[in-house]
Design an enzyme around this catalytic site. Structure first.
Site, PDB file in Angstrom:
ATOM      1  N   ARG A  25      -1.915 -32.903  43.874  1.00 50.31           N
ATOM      2  CA  ARG A  25      -3.296 -33.030  44.311  1.00 50.31           C
ATOM      3  C   ARG A  25      -3.513 -32.498  45.714  1.00 50.31           C
ATOM      4  O   ARG A  25      -2.612 -32.564  46.544  1.00 50.31           O
ATOM      5  CB  ARG A  25      -3.683 -34.510  44.329  1.00 50.31           C
ATOM      6  CG  ARG A  25      -4.509 -34.930  43.184  1.00 50.31           C
ATOM      7  CD  ARG A  25      -4.880 -36.384  43.316  1.00 50.31           C
ATOM      8  NE  ARG A  25      -5.375 -36.848  42.024  1.00 50.31           N
ATOM      9  CZ  ARG A  25      -5.730 -38.090  41.773  1.00 50.31           C
ATOM     10  NH1 ARG A  25      -5.650 -39.004  42.714  1.00 50.31           N
ATOM     11  NH2 ARG A  25      -6.178 -38.425  40.590  1.00 50.31           N
ATOM     12  N   GLU A  46      -0.748 -31.080  34.605  1.00 49.96           N
ATOM     13  CA  GLU A  46      -1.573 -31.550  33.491  1.00 49.96           C
ATOM     14  C   GLU A  46      -0.821 -31.480  32.171  1.00 49.96           C
ATOM     15  O   GLU A  46      -0.947 -32.370  31.334  1.00 49.96           O
ATOM     16  CB  GLU A  46      -2.874 -30.741  33.410  1.00 49.96           C
ATOM     17  CG  GLU A  46      -3.863 -31.014  34.545  1.00 49.96           C
ATOM     18  CD  GLU A  46      -4.291 -32.473  34.616  1.00 49.96           C
ATOM     19  OE1 GLU A  46      -4.088 -33.217  33.644  1.00 49.96           O
ATOM     20  OE2 GLU A  46      -4.845 -32.869  35.646  1.00 49.96           O
ATOM     21  N   GLN A  51       0.054 -37.386  27.471  1.00 51.86           N
ATOM     22  CA  GLN A  51       0.695 -38.549  26.845  1.00 51.86           C
ATOM     23  C   GLN A  51       1.896 -39.043  27.644  1.00 51.86           C
ATOM     24  O   GLN A  51       2.852 -39.590  27.081  1.00 51.86           O
ATOM     25  CB  GLN A  51       1.130 -38.199  25.411  1.00 51.86           C
ATOM     26  CG  GLN A  51      -0.028 -37.980  24.488  1.00 51.86           C
ATOM     27  CD  GLN A  51      -0.811 -39.242  24.236  1.00 51.86           C
ATOM     28  OE1 GLN A  51      -0.354 -40.127  23.541  1.00 51.86           O
ATOM     29  NE2 GLN A  51      -1.994 -39.347  24.823  1.00 51.86           N
ATOM     30  N   TYR A 129      -8.778 -31.109  26.534  1.00 49.12           N
ATOM     31  CA  TYR A 129      -8.616 -31.869  27.760  1.00 49.12           C
ATOM     32  C   TYR A 129      -8.075 -31.005  28.901  1.00 49.12           C
ATOM     33  O   TYR A 129      -8.655 -30.953  29.988  1.00 49.12           O
ATOM     34  CB  TYR A 129      -7.682 -33.079  27.562  1.00 49.12           C
ATOM     35  CG  TYR A 129      -7.208 -33.566  28.904  1.00 49.12           C
ATOM     36  CD1 TYR A 129      -8.076 -34.267  29.743  1.00 49.12           C
ATOM     37  CD2 TYR A 129      -5.946 -33.210  29.399  1.00 49.12           C
ATOM     38  CE1 TYR A 129      -7.694 -34.642  31.012  1.00 49.12           C
ATOM     39  CE2 TYR A 129      -5.557 -33.579  30.667  1.00 49.12           C
ATOM     40  CZ  TYR A 129      -6.427 -34.289  31.472  1.00 49.12           C
ATOM     41  OH  TYR A 129      -6.063 -34.632  32.730  1.00 49.12           O
ATOM     42  N   ASP A 147      -9.948 -37.763  28.763  1.00 44.01           N
ATOM     43  CA  ASP A 147      -8.622 -38.176  28.295  1.00 44.01           C
ATOM     44  C   ASP A 147      -8.707 -39.642  27.876  1.00 44.01           C
ATOM     45  O   ASP A 147      -9.795 -40.196  27.762  1.00 44.01           O
ATOM     46  CB  ASP A 147      -7.587 -37.979  29.409  1.00 44.01           C
ATOM     47  CG  ASP A 147      -7.771 -38.993  30.511  1.00 44.01           C
ATOM     48  OD1 ASP A 147      -8.931 -39.430  30.711  1.00 44.01           O
ATOM     49  OD2 ASP A 147      -6.794 -39.370  31.173  1.00 44.01           O
TER      50      ASP A 147
END
Length: 359
Positions: A25, A46, A51, A129, A147
């Site tokens: 980030r 990502e 999951q 997503y 998500d």
DNA sequence: AATACGGGGAT
DNA sequence: ATCCCAGTATT
């Protein structure tokens, strides 16, 4: 109540104050100064986060960036190295697709990621997503990011009674309504952070939620009722036998699994088929070659859609490997693309196999 | 629409 | 034990 502009404003204000500092980030303040995060970092994180929990991803993200600092480096890497580096993270099709996408970006786009949802969506391993998330977070596109966290937040915000996954399109409509023109990436991350830290599956912390005044589930006093989900099926049990052969040179017999399907492209010790029935009394009769096979217990491993029970056998005998088999020094097992179930099997037969100084 | 596809952390 | 996770591809 339920004023989109107020929800967006309050959520972004909360995010500015409480956002989590994660390796992939950039801070909201830096983003505001037009310092976008590296699209390669965003994409890599990502895909790993599909999951998969943040804690599990962190060390893998660092390892991948150290091994392959740019998407071109990843595109140039041997697939076996990528699979070995991914080993333990699960859903190995992600690693195969990661490599394919890196090659596509390196060769067709000269190492520059597509900067739109549609362009990203064409890359293998990038679905709705991830395309939206990368477009919003890396490129400031107004893309609807949904998500599991966002589904939970939205289902509570609007008290959506229809069960998932059928209600997904309706939820996507709500997300699209909410996603702001300005700071769509921060908004998406704010929604996911909210779901991860406050609007949790159980015992949500409504008392400190920045948008509870807009939340219909909170007004109903039963937020845990959402999201409503379809009933899930029970897990069958499969069983088989696994064979750990160590030769006099201290090498172990390994082989490569088929490229597609369960644990596709990963490394394993020879095993029988994993039959659909429970513990069929698998014995050394099914071993890859005749030898004195010594039983050394069982290993249980739970996959997404079945539970596996493997009877483990070991021998010190030797034999030439077949076409898809090879002998690997036990000391070098750490560099192999071994999924977790295989590490369990080998550890069962050779307890110190993954120690620094194996016997 | 349903199914295949890992692994680990929280409760 | 059970749930769930910054889901995608295939059928």
């Amino acid at each position: 109540m339920n004023d989109p502009q107020a929800i967006i404003r309050q959520l972004l204000a909360w995010y500015d104050k409480h956002h989590r500092d994660l390796p992939w980030r950039t801070s909201p303040a830096a983003a505001a100064r037009s310092r976008r995060p590296d699209p390669y970092h965003v994409w890599l994180s990502e895909v790993m986060l599909q999951q998969t929990t943040v804690q599990a991803v962190k060390p893998y993200f660092a390892k991948f960036l150290a091994l392959w600092p740019t998407v071109k480096d990843l595109a140039a890497a041997p697939t076996e190295d990528v699979m070995a580096a991914w080993a333990g993270l699960g859903y190995y099709a992600r690693a195969r697709n990661l490599k394919k996408s890196a090659e596509a970006v390196a060769e067709e786009h000269d190492g520059v990621f597509p900067d739109t949802e549609d362009g990203l969506r064409k890359l293998p391993g990038i679905g709705d997503y991830t395309a939206a998330a990368v477009a919003a977070i890396a490129f400031d596109r107004q893309a609807p990011v949904m998500d599991g966290n966002v589904e939970r937040v939205v289902s509570r915000l609007y008290a959506i009674d229809a069960p998932l996954p059928a209600s997904k399109p309706a939820m996507k409509v709500r997300v699209r309504e909410l996603t702001p023109e300005k700071r769509p990436g921060d908004f998406a991350q704010a929604m996911m952070d909210l779901g991860a830290t406050i609007c949790t599956p159980r015992r949500p912390a409504c008392a400190i939620c920045p948008i509870r005044e807009h939340c219909l589930a909170f007004a109903e006093h039963d937020p845990e009722r959402f999201p409503v989900k379809a009933a899930k099926k029970d897990k069958p049990i499969r069983a088989g036998a696994a064979f750990v052969a160590v030769n006099p040179e201290g090498e172990i017999l390994l082989r490569r699994r088929a490229e597609s399907g369960l644990l596709g492209g990963m490394t394993e010790v020879p095993t029988t088929g994993w039959t659909a029935r429970e513990n069929g009394g698998e014995t050394a009769d099914h071993a890859p070659f005749p030898a004195l096979w010594e039983p050394c217990g069982t290993v249980t491993h739970v996959f997404t859609h079945f539970e596996l029970r493997l009877s483990v056998f070991r021998t010190k005998a030797d034999r030439r490997g077949g076409l898809d088999e090879w002998w690997e020094p036990v000391a070098n097992l750490g560099a192999q693309a071994l999924p977790t179930v295989m590490k369990k099997v080998i550890s069962q037969a050779i307890p110190l196999a993954f120690e620094k100084h194996p016997t």
